[in-house]
Design an enzyme around this catalytic site. Structure first.
Site, PDB file in Angstrom:
ATOM      1  N   ASP A  30      25.634 -11.573  10.283  1.00 35.23           N
ATOM      2  CA  ASP A  30      24.980 -10.585  11.152  1.00 35.23           C
ATOM      3  C   ASP A  30      26.046 -10.011  12.074  1.00 35.23           C
ATOM      4  O   ASP A  30      26.962 -10.719  12.485  1.00 35.23           O
ATOM      5  CB  ASP A  30      23.863 -11.250  11.972  1.00 35.23           C
ATOM      6  CG  ASP A  30      22.816 -10.238  12.422  1.00 35.23           C
ATOM      7  OD1 ASP A  30      21.675 -10.300  11.914  1.00 35.23           O
ATOM      8  OD2 ASP A  30      23.150  -9.371  13.263  1.00 35.23           O
ATOM      9  N   GLU A 150      10.992  -8.177  -0.504  1.00 32.47           N
ATOM     10  CA  GLU A 150      10.525  -9.452   0.046  1.00 32.47           C
ATOM     11  C   GLU A 150       9.065  -9.301   0.499  1.00 32.47           C
ATOM     12  O   GLU A 150       8.715  -8.343   1.166  1.00 32.47           O
ATOM     13  CB  GLU A 150      11.416  -9.854   1.230  1.00 32.47           C
ATOM     14  CG  GLU A 150      11.084 -11.193   1.826  1.00 32.47           C
ATOM     15  CD  GLU A 150      10.928 -12.291   0.762  1.00 32.47           C
ATOM     16  OE1 GLU A 150      11.881 -12.542   0.010  1.00 32.47           O
ATOM     17  OE2 GLU A 150       9.838 -12.880   0.686  1.00 32.47           O
ATOM     18  N   PHE A 151       8.260 -10.298   0.137  1.00 28.98           N
ATOM     19  CA  PHE A 151       6.833 -10.233   0.481  1.00 28.98           C
ATOM     20  C   PHE A 151       6.417 -11.290   1.491  1.00 28.98           C
ATOM     21  O   PHE A 151       5.227 -11.509   1.700  1.00 28.98           O
ATOM     22  CB  PHE A 151       5.982 -10.352  -0.789  1.00 28.98           C
ATOM     23  CG  PHE A 151       6.187  -9.204  -1.749  1.00 28.98           C
ATOM     24  CD1 PHE A 151       5.552  -7.992  -1.557  1.00 28.98           C
ATOM     25  CD2 PHE A 151       7.052  -9.335  -2.826  1.00 28.98           C
ATOM     26  CE1 PHE A 151       5.759  -6.923  -2.420  1.00 28.98           C
ATOM     27  CE2 PHE A 151       7.267  -8.272  -3.699  1.00 28.98           C
ATOM     28  CZ  PHE A 151       6.615  -7.063  -3.500  1.00 28.98           C
ATOM     29  N   ARG A 153       5.454 -13.291   4.897  1.00 32.41           N
ATOM     30  CA  ARG A 153       4.722 -12.858   6.089  1.00 32.41           C
ATOM     31  C   ARG A 153       5.223 -13.659   7.267  1.00 32.41           C
ATOM     32  O   ARG A 153       5.411 -14.877   7.155  1.00 32.41           O
ATOM     33  CB  ARG A 153       3.214 -13.118   5.910  1.00 32.41           C
ATOM     34  CG  ARG A 153       2.602 -12.406   4.730  1.00 32.41           C
ATOM     35  CD  ARG A 153       1.319 -13.076   4.283  1.00 32.41           C
ATOM     36  NE  ARG A 153       1.539 -14.446   3.865  1.00 32.41           N
ATOM     37  CZ  ARG A 153       0.566 -15.289   3.503  1.00 32.41           C
ATOM     38  NH1 ARG A 153      -0.679 -14.906   3.534  1.00 32.41           N
ATOM     39  NH2 ARG A 153       0.845 -16.522   3.128  1.00 32.41           N
ATOM     40  N   GLU A 154       5.452 -13.001   8.381  1.00 34.51           N
ATOM     41  CA  GLU A 154       5.878 -13.735   9.571  1.00 34.51           C
ATOM     42  C   GLU A 154       4.801 -14.758   9.921  1.00 34.51           C
ATOM     43  O   GLU A 154       3.613 -14.499   9.769  1.00 34.51           O
ATOM     44  CB  GLU A 154       6.115 -12.776  10.735  1.00 34.51           C
ATOM     45  CG  GLU A 154       7.384 -11.967  10.525  1.00 34.51           C
ATOM     46  CD  GLU A 154       7.629 -10.953  11.625  1.00 34.51           C
ATOM     47  OE1 GLU A 154       7.149 -11.138  12.750  1.00 34.51           O
ATOM     48  OE2 GLU A 154       8.318  -9.954  11.341  1.00 34.51           O
ATOM     49  N   ASN A 224       2.377  -2.534   0.824  1.00 35.59           N
ATOM     50  CA  ASN A 224       2.127  -2.563   2.268  1.00 35.59           C
ATOM     51  C   ASN A 224       1.154  -1.464   2.679  1.00 35.59           C
ATOM     52  O   ASN A 224       0.290  -1.674   3.541  1.00 35.59           O
ATOM     53  CB  ASN A 224       3.445  -2.436   3.043  1.00 35.59           C
ATOM     54  CG  ASN A 224       4.090  -3.803   3.246  1.00 35.59           C
ATOM     55  OD1 ASN A 224       3.609  -4.793   2.718  1.00 35.59           O
ATOM     56  ND2 ASN A 224       5.162  -3.861   4.006  1.00 35.59           N
ATOM     57  N   GLY A 269     -10.202  -5.546  13.902  1.00 35.74           N
ATOM     58  CA  GLY A 269      -9.543  -5.869  15.161  1.00 35.74           C
ATOM     59  C   GLY A 269      -9.021  -4.617  15.837  1.00 35.74           C
ATOM     60  O   GLY A 269      -9.509  -3.505  15.583  1.00 35.74           O
ATOM     61  N   CYS A 276       6.390  -3.984  10.145  1.00 34.45           N
ATOM     62  CA  CYS A 276       6.323  -3.529   8.744  1.00 34.45           C
ATOM     63  C   CYS A 276       5.260  -2.460   8.484  1.00 34.45           C
ATOM     64  O   CYS A 276       5.591  -1.333   8.145  1.00 34.45           O
ATOM     65  CB  CYS A 276       6.106  -4.725   7.831  1.00 34.45           C
ATOM     66  SG  CYS A 276       7.532  -5.820   7.788  1.00 34.45           S
ATOM     67  N   ARG A 343       7.191  -6.561  18.031  1.00 33.13           N
ATOM     68  CA  ARG A 343       7.515  -5.190  17.641  1.00 33.13           C
ATOM     69  C   ARG A 343       6.235  -4.481  17.192  1.00 33.13           C
ATOM     70  O   ARG A 343       5.498  -4.979  16.359  1.00 33.13           O
ATOM     71  CB  ARG A 343       8.552  -5.194  16.505  1.00 33.13           C
ATOM     72  CG  ARG A 343       9.909  -5.672  16.952  1.00 33.13           C
ATOM     73  CD  ARG A 343      10.889  -5.707  15.789  1.00 33.13           C
ATOM     74  NE  ARG A 343      10.607  -6.784  14.870  1.00 33.13           N
ATOM     75  CZ  ARG A 343      11.357  -7.058  13.793  1.00 33.13           C
ATOM     76  NH1 ARG A 343      12.406  -6.310  13.513  1.00 33.13           N
ATOM     77  NH2 ARG A 343      11.046  -8.059  12.997  1.00 33.13           N
TER      78      ARG A 343
HETATM   79  N1  LIG Z   1       9.643  -9.029   9.152  1.00 27.87           N
HETATM   80  C1  LIG Z   1       8.882  -9.138   8.062  1.00 27.87           C
HETATM   81  O1  LIG Z   1       7.820  -9.780   8.044  1.00 27.87           O
HETATM   82  C2  LIG Z   1       9.323  -8.475   6.783  1.00 27.87           C
HETATM   83  C3  LIG Z   1       8.723  -8.844   5.576  1.00 27.87           C
HETATM   84  C4  LIG Z   1       9.160  -8.230   4.404  1.00 27.87           C
HETATM   85  C5  LIG Z   1      10.143  -7.256   4.448  1.00 27.87           C
HETATM   86  N2  LIG Z   1      10.690  -6.897   5.659  1.00 27.87           N
HETATM   87  C6  LIG Z   1      11.748  -5.893   5.668  1.00 27.87           C
HETATM   88  O2  LIG Z   1      13.006  -6.569   5.752  1.00 27.87           O
HETATM   89  C7  LIG Z   1      13.938  -5.809   6.521  1.00 27.87           C
HETATM   90  C8  LIG Z   1      14.452  -6.635   7.679  1.00 27.87           C
HETATM   91  O3  LIG Z   1      13.368  -6.960   8.518  1.00 27.87           O
HETATM   92  P1  LIG Z   1      13.501  -8.034   9.689  1.00 27.87           P
HETATM   93  O4  LIG Z   1      12.154  -8.177  10.281  1.00 27.87           O
HETATM   94  O5  LIG Z   1      14.208  -9.234   9.177  1.00 27.87           O
HETATM   95  O6  LIG Z   1      14.468  -7.244  10.692  1.00 27.87           O
HETATM   96  P2  LIG Z   1      15.235  -7.826  11.955  1.00 27.87           P
HETATM   97  O7  LIG Z   1      15.407  -6.676  12.880  1.00 27.87           O
HETATM   98  O8  LIG Z   1      14.574  -9.070  12.433  1.00 27.87           O
HETATM   99  O9  LIG Z   1      16.665  -8.256  11.393  1.00 27.87           O
HETATM  100  C9  LIG Z   1      17.645  -7.338  10.959  1.00 27.87           C
HETATM  101  C10 LIG Z   1      19.012  -7.950  11.269  1.00 27.87           C
HETATM  102  O10 LIG Z   1      20.021  -7.157  10.643  1.00 27.87           O
HETATM  103  C11 LIG Z   1      21.163  -7.151  11.490  1.00 27.87           C
HETATM  104  N3  LIG Z   1      22.050  -6.044  11.111  1.00 27.87           N
HETATM  105  C12 LIG Z   1      21.835  -4.714  11.255  1.00 27.87           C
HETATM  106  N4  LIG Z   1      22.906  -4.028  10.757  1.00 27.87           N
HETATM  107  C13 LIG Z   1      23.782  -4.934  10.289  1.00 27.87           C
HETATM  108  C14 LIG Z   1      25.062  -4.848   9.667  1.00 27.87           C
HETATM  109  N5  LIG Z   1      25.636  -3.663   9.407  1.00 27.87           N
HETATM  110  N6  LIG Z   1      25.688  -5.977   9.325  1.00 27.87           N
HETATM  111  C15 LIG Z   1      25.114  -7.179   9.570  1.00 27.87           C
HETATM  112  N7  LIG Z   1      23.918  -7.327  10.163  1.00 27.87           N
HETATM  113  C16 LIG Z   1      23.249  -6.219  10.515  1.00 27.87           C
HETATM  114  C17 LIG Z   1      20.567  -7.033  12.885  1.00 27.87           C
HETATM  115  O11 LIG Z   1      21.473  -7.456  13.874  1.00 27.87           O
HETATM  116  C18 LIG Z   1      19.345  -7.964  12.765  1.00 27.87           C
HETATM  117  O12 LIG Z   1      19.662  -9.287  13.155  1.00 27.87           O
HETATM  118  C19 LIG Z   1      13.173  -4.543   6.940  1.00 27.87           C
HETATM  119  O13 LIG Z   1      13.418  -3.546   5.980  1.00 27.87           O
HETATM  120  C20 LIG Z   1      11.725  -4.974   6.865  1.00 27.87           C
HETATM  121  O14 LIG Z   1      10.850  -3.889   6.638  1.00 27.87           O
HETATM  122  C21 LIG Z   1      10.311  -7.502   6.824  1.00 27.87           C
END
Ligand SMILES: NC(=O)c1ccc[n+]([C@@H]2O[C@H](COP(=O)([O-])OP(=O)(O)OC[C@H]3O[C@@H](n4cnc5c(N)ncnc54)[C@H](O)[C@@H]3O)[C@@H](O)[C@H]2O)c1
Length: 488
Positions: A30, A150-151, A153-154, A224, A269, A276, A343
């Site tokens: 990261d 990726e599917f 869920r938080e 989604n 709700g 997402c 978020r």
């Molecule tokens: N959060 C979810 O439940 C979920 C589920 C499925 C898919 N997604 C998708 O997955 C992706 C990531 O989501 P997330 O919730 O993990 O995001 P997030 O914001 O929690 O994490 C993204 C990370 O990427 C890092 N980053 C950004 N640019 C970078 C770079 N150039 N080099 C290295 N690191 C870098 C950021 O510092 C951050 O830590 C999104 O496209 C989201 O839509 C999210």
């Protein structure tokens, strides 16, 4: 397999830990150095069940952390891109983080690498990554690009990753298919589930779907958007229920019993939120527009979602008349139960609206308070150390996130702490009967008791705690199954 996972957020960190759990050698990269330092010291930057255990198990063994993107790229055989894809002001996905990674990749590749797009992206993004890499001097023989949406869920991310319903591979060459299948093999052949140290879950070998890259990209957006649509549908039905005197819980149960519909995502709700659904619905509509199709259905999904917050605020006003100077206890700030993610949380938006109308808010959330604090100015809202403190002296209590622990609250005690006995349930966490038995006026979404002035029978209020506990236990059971079904 030597795997680099780029991005240590909700998806990247969980994926990295789970790949290590499957026996791979993983470096999670990261560019946020503070986050990497935290992870190296054994801290966990997000609230996610089972993640601390996995990190503890693999940190310094199969799993390393690094801020050196290029070094990780030159070392790995497969690189998963898991960076954020937030919405831009015009609704399209902002792909600048993905592009940034593509540029770095082009400069650092050594040997053949499979680059896998795991972030949720519009169709055509893998093509754009490929083009960018070529423009920045990468040799086309040195890499292939695949999509592996990726599917997870938080809240249940680790279990979702290790016990997926499907693993989706969008590939355009045999090398990518082979390497990705090998990475997931312990889940595909079930060998992971036979291990003594496996994270327990609903054992079932995952279903593998292999598609074209473009289809895989589209499947994630369409999925989604469809889930958001299902939520908006039941929210619209809840509005009709209120008008005609039906109970949306019964209606949802009846609808969900049909296997063609299914019971999940039929809980009304204050609207869907999180990082997402809102952005993915917007981005998918933009994709449709870019090919000349006006996906009006999605416009309506968003409109219904917005109106749910308004409808809830109207209920608050109906219950309390004016809001200026009123003290409101808010239970829940995360966008859903089980996570600290705030978020695009509908709960946060509702709180902002309450503040605009002059209310004083005292909030409590089991996990999201730290992240929520960053969203408000000092003193803008108060944070309580538990739900009871939040309710003390409040004019009403508002439930805005479906945390299971809220069901264990002593509602009789809450009634004693509140100035006015009013519970407004924005997530239908409680059942009308249980709340009213505690002597609280109840207002949920689309169900009995949701109109003010309520028929709340103060005279019938039960002081019998065993009766309360019994009713509470029954609802807790129902809620647990509902929660399992309800994940965004
Ligand atoms: N959060 C979810 O439940 C979920 C589920 C499925 C898919 N997604 C998708 O997955 C992706 C990531 O989501 P997330 O919730 O993990 O995001 P997030 O914001 O929690 O994490 C993204 C990370 O990427 C890092 N980053 C950004 N640019 C970078 C770079 N150039 N080099 C290295 N690191 C870098 C950021 O510092 C951050 O830590 C999104 O496209 C989201 O839509 C999210």
């Amino acid at each position: 397999m030597k795997i680099a996972v780029i991005g240590a957020g909700y998806v990247g960190l969980v994926s990295a830990a789970c790949f290590a759990e499957l026996g791979h050698e993983v470096v999670n990269v990261d560019n946020d150095r503070a986050k990497i330092a935290m992870l190296e010291q054994g801290q966990v930057p997000i609230h996610e069940e089972l993640l601390p255990e996995l990190l503890q198990k693999h940190r310094g063994r199969g799993l390393r952390f690094s801020a050196d993107v290029r070094q990780a790229f030159s070392w790995c055989e497969v690189a998963f891109i898991c960076v954020g894809t937030p919405p831009s002001p015009n609704g399209e996905a902002d792909l600048s983080y993905v592009e940034g990674v593509a540029r770095e990749l082009a400069l650092a590749l050594k040997g053949h690498t499979v680059i896998v797009e795991k972030s949720t992206v519009p169709v055509g993004t893998c093509e754009a990554v490929r083009r960018t890499m070529l423009l920045h001097g990468a040799d086309p023989r040195d890499f292939s690009i695949a999509s592996n949406p990726e599917f997870l869920r938080e809240g249940t991310a680790v279990s979702d990753f290790l016990y997926p319903e499907r693993i989706l591979l969008g590939v355009s060459d045999e090398e990518s298919r082979k390497k990705l299948s090998a990475i997931y093999m312990p889940l595909l052949d079930g060998s992971y589930y036979e291990r003594d140290d496996a994270i327990p879950g609903p054992t079932r070998p995952a279903r593998l779907l292999v598609t074209s890259v473009r289809s895989a990209e589209l499947i994630k957006h369409a999925s989604n958007a469809f889930l958001a649509l299902k939520i908006s549908f039941i929210n619209a039905v809840s509005t009709v229920c209120e008008g005609v005197g039906a109970d949306v819980r019964q209606v949802a149960e009846g609808m969900g019993a049909d296997s063609r519909i299914g019971p999940r995502f039929l809980t009304p709700g204050i609207g869907y939120g999180g990082s997402c659904f809102p952005k993915d619905v917007l981005a998918f509509r933009s994709v449709a527009r870019s090919v000349g199709y006006d996906f009006q259905l999605l416009t309506e999904v968003m409109a219904i979602n917005e109106s749910q917050k308004e409808r809830f605020l109207a209920k608050v006003r109906e219950a309390l008349w004016t809001l200026r100077g009123k003290k409101l206890a808010v239970l829940g700030l995360a966008f859903k139960g089980g996570t600290d993610d705030v978020r695009d949380s509908p709960a946060i938006e509702v709180v902002r609206r309450l503040l605009q109308e002059g209310a004083h808010v005292v909030a409590y959330d089991p996990a999201a308070m730290e992240k929520a604090k960053a969203l408000f100015a000092d003193g803008e809202i108060a944070f309580a150390s538990d739900a009871y403190e939040a309710c003390t002296g409040a004019d009403a209590v508002l439930v805005l996130t479906e945390w299971q622990s809220f069901l264990e609250l002593d509602l009789l005690r809450i009634r004693g702490l509140l100035k006015l006995p009013i519970l407004l349930d924005g997530k239908n966490v409680f059942s009308t009967g249980v709340v009213e038995k505690a002597g609280l006026l109840y207002c949920g979404i689309g169900c009995e008791g949701s109109a003010f002035p309520l028929h709340a029978p103060f005279s019938q209020v039960s002081e019998d705690r065993s009766e309360m506990a019994e009713a509470g236990a029954q609802v807790a059971g129902e809620f647990t199954s509902a929660l399992q079904a309800l994940s965004q």
